[in-house]
Design a protein around this motif. Structure first.
Motif, PDB file in Angstrom:
ATOM      1  N   VAL A 268      32.157  39.872  32.686  1.00 20.96           N
ATOM      2  CA  VAL A 268      33.355  40.300  33.396  1.00 20.96           C
ATOM      3  C   VAL A 268      34.386  39.183  33.280  1.00 20.96           C
ATOM      4  O   VAL A 268      34.129  38.053  33.680  1.00 20.96           O
ATOM      5  CB  VAL A 268      33.044  40.598  34.882  1.00 20.96           C
ATOM      6  CG1 VAL A 268      34.298  40.956  35.635  1.00 20.96           C
ATOM      7  CG2 VAL A 268      32.020  41.721  34.989  1.00 20.96           C
ATOM      8  N   THR A 269      35.542  39.518  32.708  1.00 21.95           N
ATOM      9  CA  THR A 269      36.592  38.517  32.491  1.00 21.95           C
ATOM     10  C   THR A 269      37.439  38.355  33.754  1.00 21.95           C
ATOM     11  O   THR A 269      37.348  39.155  34.695  1.00 21.95           O
ATOM     12  CB  THR A 269      37.505  38.929  31.324  1.00 21.95           C
ATOM     13  OG1 THR A 269      38.227  40.116  31.725  1.00 21.95           O
ATOM     14  CG2 THR A 269      36.717  39.184  30.054  1.00 21.95           C
TER      15      THR A 269
ATOM     16  N   LYS B 132      40.625  38.866  33.906  1.00 23.70           N
ATOM     17  CA  LYS B 132      41.502  40.059  33.988  1.00 23.70           C
ATOM     18  C   LYS B 132      40.740  41.237  34.591  1.00 23.70           C
ATOM     19  O   LYS B 132      41.298  42.017  35.365  1.00 23.70           O
ATOM     20  CB  LYS B 132      42.039  40.450  32.602  1.00 23.70           C
ATOM     21  CG  LYS B 132      43.243  39.673  32.185  1.00 23.70           C
ATOM     22  CD  LYS B 132      44.480  40.072  32.953  1.00 23.70           C
ATOM     23  CE  LYS B 132      45.693  39.383  32.380  1.00 23.70           C
ATOM     24  NZ  LYS B 132      46.807  39.329  33.279  1.00 23.70           N
ATOM     25  N   ASP B 133      39.437  41.371  34.231  1.00 28.83           N
ATOM     26  CA  ASP B 133      38.617  42.431  34.830  1.00 28.83           C
ATOM     27  C   ASP B 133      38.551  42.243  36.339  1.00 28.83           C
ATOM     28  O   ASP B 133      38.661  43.209  37.105  1.00 28.83           O
ATOM     29  CB  ASP B 133      37.202  42.423  34.249  1.00 28.83           C
ATOM     30  CG  ASP B 133      37.134  42.832  32.796  1.00 28.83           C
ATOM     31  OD1 ASP B 133      36.148  42.452  32.135  1.00 28.83           O
ATOM     32  OD2 ASP B 133      38.034  43.542  32.307  1.00 28.83           O
ATOM     33  N   GLU B 134      38.353  41.009  36.780  1.00 29.93           N
ATOM     34  CA  GLU B 134      38.275  40.727  38.217  1.00 29.93           C
ATOM     35  C   GLU B 134      39.595  41.049  38.907  1.00 29.93           C
ATOM     36  O   GLU B 134      39.601  41.598  40.014  1.00 29.93           O
ATOM     37  CB  GLU B 134      37.888  39.267  38.464  1.00 29.93           C
ATOM     38  CG  GLU B 134      36.448  38.982  38.122  1.00 29.93           C
ATOM     39  CD  GLU B 134      36.042  37.545  38.389  1.00 29.93           C
ATOM     40  OE1 GLU B 134      34.848  37.271  38.254  1.00 29.93           O
ATOM     41  OE2 GLU B 134      36.893  36.711  38.740  1.00 29.93           O
TER      42      GLU B 134
ATOM     43  N   LEU C  53      41.767  43.303  37.895  1.00 34.40           N
ATOM     44  CA  LEU C  53      41.832  44.764  37.892  1.00 34.40           C
ATOM     45  C   LEU C  53      40.991  45.337  39.026  1.00 34.40           C
ATOM     46  O   LEU C  53      41.440  46.201  39.780  1.00 34.40           O
ATOM     47  CB  LEU C  53      41.364  45.309  36.534  1.00 34.40           C
ATOM     48  CG  LEU C  53      41.249  46.825  36.402  1.00 34.40           C
ATOM     49  CD1 LEU C  53      42.578  47.523  36.667  1.00 34.40           C
ATOM     50  CD2 LEU C  53      40.717  47.176  35.016  1.00 34.40           C
ATOM     51  N   ILE C  54      39.774  44.836  39.177  1.00 35.96           N
ATOM     52  CA  ILE C  54      38.878  45.304  40.233  1.00 35.96           C
ATOM     53  C   ILE C  54      39.483  45.024  41.605  1.00 35.96           C
ATOM     54  O   ILE C  54      39.448  45.876  42.505  1.00 35.96           O
ATOM     55  CB  ILE C  54      37.482  44.674  40.085  1.00 35.96           C
ATOM     56  CG1 ILE C  54      36.788  45.255  38.849  1.00 35.96           C
ATOM     57  CG2 ILE C  54      36.639  44.893  41.335  1.00 35.96           C
ATOM     58  CD1 ILE C  54      35.565  44.481  38.399  1.00 35.96           C
TER      59      ILE C  54
ATOM     60  N   THR D  50      45.289  49.239  27.290  1.00 34.33           N
ATOM     61  CA  THR D  50      44.383  48.136  27.616  1.00 34.33           C
ATOM     62  C   THR D  50      43.682  48.404  28.947  1.00 34.33           C
ATOM     63  O   THR D  50      42.465  48.205  29.070  1.00 34.33           O
ATOM     64  CB  THR D  50      45.148  46.800  27.667  1.00 34.33           C
ATOM     65  OG1 THR D  50      45.715  46.556  26.383  1.00 34.33           O
ATOM     66  CG2 THR D  50      44.245  45.651  28.054  1.00 34.33           C
TER      67      THR D  50
ATOM     68  N   ARG E  82      39.700  48.907  29.508  1.00 34.40           N
ATOM     69  CA  ARG E  82      38.959  48.055  30.445  1.00 34.40           C
ATOM     70  C   ARG E  82      38.213  48.906  31.465  1.00 34.40           C
ATOM     71  O   ARG E  82      37.050  48.651  31.771  1.00 34.40           O
ATOM     72  CB  ARG E  82      39.895  47.093  31.177  1.00 34.40           C
ATOM     73  CG  ARG E  82      40.310  45.902  30.360  1.00 34.40           C
ATOM     74  CD  ARG E  82      41.217  44.966  31.179  1.00 34.40           C
ATOM     75  NE  ARG E  82      41.750  43.914  30.360  1.00 34.40           N
ATOM     76  CZ  ARG E  82      41.136  42.772  30.124  1.00 34.40           C
ATOM     77  NH1 ARG E  82      39.961  42.526  30.669  1.00 34.40           N
ATOM     78  NH2 ARG E  82      41.694  41.856  29.361  1.00 34.40           N
ATOM     79  N   LEU E  83      38.893  49.913  32.021  1.00 31.96           N
ATOM     80  CA  LEU E  83      38.245  50.789  32.999  1.00 31.96           C
ATOM     81  C   LEU E  83      37.035  51.496  32.387  1.00 31.96           C
ATOM     82  O   LEU E  83      35.965  51.559  32.998  1.00 31.96           O
ATOM     83  CB  LEU E  83      39.240  51.820  33.549  1.00 31.96           C
ATOM     84  CG  LEU E  83      40.277  51.277  34.533  1.00 31.96           C
ATOM     85  CD1 LEU E  83      41.332  52.332  34.820  1.00 31.96           C
ATOM     86  CD2 LEU E  83      39.610  50.807  35.801  1.00 31.96           C
TER      87      LEU E  83
ATOM     88  N   ARG F 187      35.216  50.536  29.833  1.00 33.53           N
ATOM     89  CA  ARG F 187      34.160  49.553  29.586  1.00 33.53           C
ATOM     90  C   ARG F 187      33.451  49.174  30.892  1.00 33.53           C
ATOM     91  O   ARG F 187      32.227  49.087  30.940  1.00 33.53           O
ATOM     92  CB  ARG F 187      34.774  48.308  28.936  1.00 33.53           C
ATOM     93  CG  ARG F 187      33.768  47.262  28.518  1.00 33.53           C
ATOM     94  CD  ARG F 187      34.410  46.104  27.754  1.00 33.53           C
ATOM     95  NE  ARG F 187      35.635  45.581  28.322  1.00 33.53           N
ATOM     96  CZ  ARG F 187      35.687  44.681  29.316  1.00 33.53           C
ATOM     97  NH1 ARG F 187      34.582  44.229  29.835  1.00 33.53           N
ATOM     98  NH2 ARG F 187      36.845  44.252  29.753  1.00 33.53           N
ATOM     99  N   LEU F 188      34.216  48.995  31.973  1.00 35.87           N
ATOM    100  CA  LEU F 188      33.621  48.644  33.260  1.00 35.87           C
ATOM    101  C   LEU F 188      32.777  49.786  33.821  1.00 35.87           C
ATOM    102  O   LEU F 188      31.735  49.555  34.444  1.00 35.87           O
ATOM    103  CB  LEU F 188      34.715  48.242  34.259  1.00 35.87           C
ATOM    104  CG  LEU F 188      35.423  46.917  33.964  1.00 35.87           C
ATOM    105  CD1 LEU F 188      36.686  46.781  34.814  1.00 35.87           C
ATOM    106  CD2 LEU F 188      34.487  45.740  34.186  1.00 35.87           C
TER     107      LEU F 188
END
Length: 144
Positions: free
Chosen positions: A3-4, A6-8, A10-11, A35, A39-40, A42-43
């Motif tokens: 989890v990058t 940017k992922d964090e 986004l979450i 993008t 990301r969504l 993939r998560l």
């Protein structure tokens, strides 16, 4: 799956409002709609996002790591510091308080590394003269 940062971010935005439009998520994170959609996806596929209302899969804890941050602020800079903290998606609550500190922020992130980065961001805000933080280990009572 890794989890990058940017992922964090986004979450954190989705935890604030799981119905936020993809275009708004993209604007706030400074990336394209495609993008965000990738990301969504993939998560979701990896199980990090288990559902909406957002429930995080059991990587660490489902709720992330909480910390309280006490801040001393130069009086003339208080409004600017508050505005900067409000823009940080990891800041869940912000209180003005009496005593030796001026503000107390509650922040949440998925990892201690990310908490550390957020604390660094808070510490370098113009007008912040001192911070003291404590990670919440457990909650013994919550009557909310």
């Amino acid at each position: 799956m890794r989890v990058t940062e940017k992922d964090e971010e986004l979450i954190a935005l989705l935890q604030t409002n799981a119905r936020m439009p993809v275009s708004e998520l993209a604007r706030r994170l400074g990336v394209s709609r495609t993008t965000i959609q990738d990301r969504l996806r993939r998560l979701e596929i990896s199980g990090v996002i288990a559902g909406y209302g957002v429930r995080l899969a059991s990587q660490g804890t489902a709720e992330g790591i909480l910390a309280h941050v006490e801040l001393s602020v130069e009086p003339r800079m208080n409004a600017d510091v508050v505005r900067a903290l409000v823009r940080m998606p990891q800041v869940e609550t912000l209180h003005t308080v009496s005593g030796k500190f001026d503000l107390i922020a509650q922040i949440r992130a998925l990892t201690t590394d990310h908490i550390d980065k957020v604390l660094d961001q808070i510490g370098i805000l113009e007008g912040v003269t001192r911070t003291e933080s404590a990670i919440i280990l457990s909650t013994k009572l919550d009557r909310r």
